[in-house]
Design a protein around this motif. Structure first.
Motif, short mmCIF file in Angstrom:
data_model
loop_
_atom_site.label_atom_id
_atom_site.label_comp_id
_atom_site.label_asym_id
_atom_site.label_seq_id
_atom_site.Cartn_x
_atom_site.Cartn_y
_atom_site.Cartn_z
N ALA A 82 -2.43 18.43 9.38
CA ALA A 82 -1.33 18.96 10.19
C ALA A 82 -0.94 20.39 9.79
CB ALA A 82 -0.12 18.04 10.05
N SER A 110 -2.90 15.64 15.84
CA SER A 110 -1.79 15.63 16.80
C SER A 110 -0.74 16.66 16.40
CB SER A 110 -1.12 14.25 16.84
OG SER A 110 -1.97 13.30 17.41
N LEU A 111 -0.58 16.86 15.10
CA LEU A 111 0.36 17.83 14.56
C LEU A 111 -0.32 19.17 14.27
CD1 LEU A 111 2.28 15.41 12.18
CD2 LEU A 111 3.11 16.32 14.35
N THR A 113 -1.71 23.04 15.08
CA THR A 113 -0.98 24.22 15.54
C THR A 113 -1.80 25.10 16.47
OG1 THR A 113 -1.60 25.33 13.47
CG2 THR A 113 0.56 24.27 13.55
N LEU A 207 3.31 23.30 18.19
CA LEU A 207 2.46 22.14 18.05
C LEU A 207 1.92 21.79 19.44
CD1 LEU A 207 4.77 20.05 15.67
CD2 LEU A 207 2.78 21.42 15.03
N MET A 216 10.27 19.78 19.31
CA MET A 216 10.26 20.06 17.87
C MET A 216 11.18 21.23 17.53
SD MET A 216 8.29 18.18 15.92
CE MET A 216 7.06 16.88 16.13
N ILE A 223 9.35 16.81 11.49
CA ILE A 223 8.16 15.97 11.38
C ILE A 223 8.57 14.56 10.95
CG2 ILE A 223 5.98 15.65 10.17
CD1 ILE A 223 6.00 17.90 12.25
N TYR A 226 9.77 12.80 13.90
CA TYR A 226 8.66 12.39 14.76
C TYR A 226 8.10 11.05 14.28
CZ TYR A 226 3.80 12.36 16.45
OH TYR A 226 2.59 12.01 17.00
#
Length: 395
Positions: A82, A110-111, A113, A207, A216, A223, A226
């Motif tokens: 991430a 998924s996280l 950048t 993200l 976010m 995070i 999330y």
């Protein structure tokens, strides 16, 4: 210390520590609770000795492997991690380009950048998409469909992170997204001004895999939020089986550690599993993937591809894992420290050094192909572990 002075994992770590503000370095560097598992992941390799063969004629070495249908020029791949643009403004762009140069697979989180679509369009090497299981089943389907349309080859579901690990280093510094820094954390950023200059002079941090689905920004979500609010801890095997059917392609589970779970993964149609304790960042006190390899390869190695990550720092670590039956080995911090230290050139240097180590070590072991490695190449010092039984069964 400069990049050309880095010759191994610890050198890259030192350079990253010099360049990153403390809270960000500790986010990469830290583990859960007392960090026992984090340390043990690497130490376990020291209890395993290699037995080299000589006079084998090892002029040409082929270290390529095929894993989950993907041909890799070397038996390591860059695990999805991430927040990479927090560590260096190039982020996933640097990692994807370096992995392509060395002909190996890389993962997008998924996280992440940088968007999976951008990376897929720019790079031809195999791409993994790593995602989490959300309470919103529609969101899960939408994310898989997006990955399919982007041309991602391998879907990777992380199954050991239904809640975040207790990373006390982050609690002390206030590391989160958005930042909620403690005074000590703020001071750390103040004494490393170059990081801040790079952060504000490059494109806005975002993200992109989650932009459409998760807010976010505005301080409302982090995070941690999330993980707490959106991920579904009630996920079970039936849920995953449905996703495997829906994806209808290469699908692996990351975070498998028991024979029973490995068998279930094979039964529901997974094509791969990754033995992993998340680099010691989730359940402290959990067993190391290397120590579990024998049990799991013997149980399911003929049904799906078994991989492992966590603790890999040397080419010899890779060869030990492959000798026990792993098809390939994932690295995380191994490329994150050089990414933080020097961007794409750092990741390229780290992968180049690892490739050179594996080639040299294969020659010293007397093998020219990965499939020539076997358990007969190994002896374990600690016969109390299940791995320690290997040489009694095979020698």
């Amino acid at each position: 210390m400069r990049l050309k002075d880095c010759h191994n994992f610890q050198d890259f770590r030192r350079l990253a520590k010099r360049r990153l503000p403390g809270p960000i370095f500790n986010y990469i560097d830290g583990g859960a609770d007392d960090e026992v598992t984090y340390r043990e992941n690497t130490r376990t390799f020291d209890r395993c000795d290699l037995l080299p063969s000589v006079l084998r004629g090892v002029t040409d070495v082929d270290m390529s492997v095929t894993v989950m249908g993907q041909k890799l020029d070397m038996p390591i791949y860059c695990s999805p991690t991430a927040l990479q643009r927090l560590f260096h403004h190039q982020g996933e762009r640097a990692v994807a380009a370096a992995a392509e140069k060395y002909g190996t697979m890389f993962g997008v989180s998924s996280l992440g950048t940088v968007s999976m679509e951008e990376l897929r369009q720019k790079h031809k090497n195999p791409q993994v998409y790593q995602f989490y299981f959300h309470k919103d089943r529609g969101l899960n389907s939408a994310m898989m469909q997006r990955a399919k349309e982007a041309g991602v080859e391998v879907m990777m579901l992380t199954v050991d992170s239904i809640t975040g690990g207790n990373r006390e280093r982050d609690l002390r510094t206030g590391f989160s997204i958005p930042f909620r820094l403690t005074l000590g954390g703020m001071i750390q950023f103040a004494i490393k001004p170059m990081w801040g200059i790079n952060y504000v002079t490059h494109e806005r941090f975002r993200l992109p895999q989650l932009d459409e689905h998760v807010d976010m920004g505005g301080g409302a979500s982090s995070i941690g939020g999330y993980f707490t609010d959106m991920l579904d801890p009630s996920m079970d095997w039936d849920d995953v089986a449905e996703m495997v059917r829906e994806w209808d392609g290469q699908f692996c589970l990351k975070g498998i550690m028991t024979v029973e779970d490995a068998r279930r993964a094979a039964e529901i149609g997974c094509t791969g599993i990754i033995l992993s304790n998340h680099g010691g960042r989730q359940l402290d006190g959990s067993r190391t993937p290397f120590d579990q390899l024998v049990e799991i390869v013997d149980a399911v190695g003929d049904k799906l591809d078994v991989m492992m990550d966590s603790g890999i720092q040397r080419g010899t670590h890779v060869l030990k894992a492959l000798s026990l039956g792993a098809k390939a080995v994932g690295v995380g911090r191994h490329y994150l420290y050089p990414l933080a230290a020097a961007g794409q050139s750092g990741v390229e240097r780290a992968l180049g050094l690892m490739r050179a180590e594996i080639e040299r070590d294969m020659k010293l072991m007397g093998v020219t192909r990965i499939d020539q490695l076997s358990r007969t190449n190994l002896r374990f010092r600690d016969t109390a572990t299940s791995s320690g039984d290997v040489h009694r069964h095979t020698a």
